[in-house]
Write an enzyme that holds these catalytic residues in place. Structure first.
Site, PDB file in Angstrom:
ATOM      1  CD  GLU A  36      -3.121  -1.085   2.103  1.00  0.00           C
ATOM      2  OE1 GLU A  36      -3.087  -0.190   2.971  1.00  0.00           O
ATOM      3  OE2 GLU A  36      -4.019  -1.948   2.040  1.00  0.00           O
TER       4      GLU A  36
ATOM      5  CD  GLU B 147      -3.755  -5.965   2.828  1.00  0.00           C
ATOM      6  OE1 GLU B 147      -4.706  -5.296   3.310  1.00  0.00           O
ATOM      7  OE2 GLU B 147      -2.552  -5.674   3.007  1.00  0.00           O
TER       8      GLU B 147
END
Length: 513
Positions: free
Chosen positions: A177, A308
């Site tokens: 991220e 994810e």
């Protein structure tokens, strides 16, 4: 009133892309009770363990044929310095886990413990390196420490810590991220960092790395395009750079707001349908990222990784808000079954997916009770188990000539019947979900190019969508044998409201296998 009949055509002799087993991957972060109190109970625990690793958790996950495990994060990965987690435990420095609960991390579960866990699980490690607060040398040294043979500074350090032979570690994440907790970078900025980190993460001996660049948040297709432009060589054919083999994206199913995501077990029918609409959006997202990648890489050389995914609810009342502990109901199971149908359809480009997370965090497979030590298998666990026959199977296209039943959900339309199919080792497996909260449906499977014998089926459902498993009632939502009916064309499968059914059978001789 008769149940709506959904005709479905499956050509048993027309193979599609192989469904990688890695689409059934998992994720374990240093977050709440995922590692400590979940996977790792310590060497002084009264629970059966191997070097502190809880053995009943291992046994439950081995029953899923768990293919890979992503670690140590997540957001934690970009503040984790791996050298703090090697050597004698009493000498390991502690740190503060600023992302998840602001609690102290003693680093007793580190590289050697994680690799021991993967060996017990029979799973491949997928390590997320620290790009956010780390250095290129730090990550390069970690690759060398784990995978190099012969002699070098990191090899000597590994041997001093008790491991003579290198491990095989293919999968490496170049940060996590990067657009958020991994550094709040711009896409162009991160692409430059990925080039540096990927360059110095070396292949040692026979260990060939599969480097995964940290990709987009949800529908940020511009991020994906930037990575495809800057991490490959455009010419007559797209040639991926040697320092990147895949890129990722993340998508969570959150029907509420970020501040109030909704309760895991207290919800109504409207909440359920909003959840299913958000879950079904993963198809749009995979399609969008794949389309961008196809523009630059029509040959499909670069993999897409959804490392994810899952539901994200408000934490259970009375628990630490930074530990992300939530219950897991039949609704969560249907989110998982819907995702897998989508994954199977995108098997050409989607090469890996990792549910968040494996134990005690978000949409977990397993919940462990800190008081009694009891282990609970969640409804989501059972979807993974019922679907494990799809791993490394050849996908079979499912055609729905009349479509499926639909419901209006706000401005969206939700198809309430979902299915996918595959074949492997002389058997076919069909997965069918009825997302409707109240109405049953029937699927007429028109099987062409072959026939099935020795057919059996199982069903996962419960009286209410809100039903879930607890230490006192561990099988409230659990798979049970189910009956399906043979027809001249193939099979008829009745799907009760809010149910998941798998059907398997031996492919008869001459079925094109």
């Amino acid at each position: 009133m008769t149940d709506p009949v959904v005709p479905a055509i499956v050509n048993l002799d027309v193979p599609g892309p192989v469904i990688s087993r890695h689409l059934y991957g998992h994720f374990a972060e240093h977050l709440g009770r995922c590692i400590y109190g979940g996977f790792y109970v310590g060497e002084d625990s009264d629970l059966p363990h191997a070097g502190g690793i809880r053995l009943d958790v291992v046994a439950a996950l081995r029953a899923l044929d768990i293919p890979n495990l992503r670690w140590p994060g997540g957001c934690f990965a970009d503040e984790y310095h791996w050298m703090d987690g090697i050597g004698p435990k009493e000498r390991r420095p502690s740190m503060v886990n600023t992302h998840w609960g602001n609690v102290e991390e003693n680093n007793h579960f580190g590289t050697h413990e994680f690799m021991a866990l993967c060996e017990l699980l029979g799973a491949e490690p997928y390590i997320s390196g620290n790009v956010g607060s780390g250095t290129v040398r730090e990550m390069s040294d970690w690759v060398e420490y784990l995978t190099r043979d012969g002699d070098s500074p990191m090899v000597r350090l590994r041997r001093a810590n008790g491991r003579e032979q290198p491990w095989r570690v293919r999968f490496w994440g170049l940060g996590n991220e990067a657009w958020g907790c991994g550094g709040h970078m711009r896409a162009e900025q991160y692409a430059a960092e990925a080039r540096r980190y990927g360059t110095y993460c070396r292949d040692h001996g026979g260990n060939t790395l599969y480097r995964v660049a940290a990709g987009a948040n949800g529908a940020d297709y511009a991020w994906t395009e930037t990575l495809m432009k800057q991490l490959g060589d455009l010419g007559c054919a797209y040639r991926p750079a040697p320092f990147m083999q895949a890129l990722s994206f993340h998508h969570y199913t959150i029907p509420g707001t970020w501040q109030d995501k909704g309760a895991a077990t207290v919800f109504g029918t409207d909440d359920h349908y909003r959840t299913m609409v958000q879950a079904a959006r993963v198809d749009e997202l995979i399609t969008g990222h794949s389309n961008v990648m196809d523009c630059y890489d029509p040959g499909g050389n670069v993999g897409l990784v959804l490392d994810e995914w899952g539901t994200w609810w408000n934490v259970e009342p009375g628990t630490n808000p930074g530990f992300l502990y939530q219950q897991n109901t039949l609704r969560d199971a249907l989110v998982a079954s819907l995702h897998f149908d989508v994954f199977h359809r995108h098997a050409r480009r989607l090469v890996m997916a990792n549910i968040a997370q494996t134990v005690n965090v978000l949409q977990a497979m397993i919940l462990t009770d800190p008081g009694s030590g009891a282990l609970v298998l969640t409804p989501t666990y059972h979807v993974f188990e019922m679907n494990k026959g799809h791993q490394d199977a050849v996908s079979l296209r499912v055609d729905l000539p009349a479509g499926t039943p639909e419901r209006a959900v706000g401005d969206a339309r939700l198809a309430t019947v979902s299915m996918s199919a595959s074949r492997k080792d002389g058997r076919a497996l069909f997965s069918l979900s009825n997302l409707d909260a109240d109405e049953p449906a029937e699927v007429e499977l028109d099987l062409r190019g072959g026939a099935l014998a020795e057919v059996s089926a199982r069903i996962l459902t419960a009286g209410r969508l809100q039903d879930h498993n607890t230490p006192d009632a561990p099988e409230t939502v659990a798979p049970r044998p189910y009956e399906v009916r043979a027809t001249r064309a193939g099979l008829r499968v009745r799907l009760p409201a809010h149910s998941f059914v798998t059907v398997t059978g031996r492919l008869a001789a001459g079925s094109g296998t």
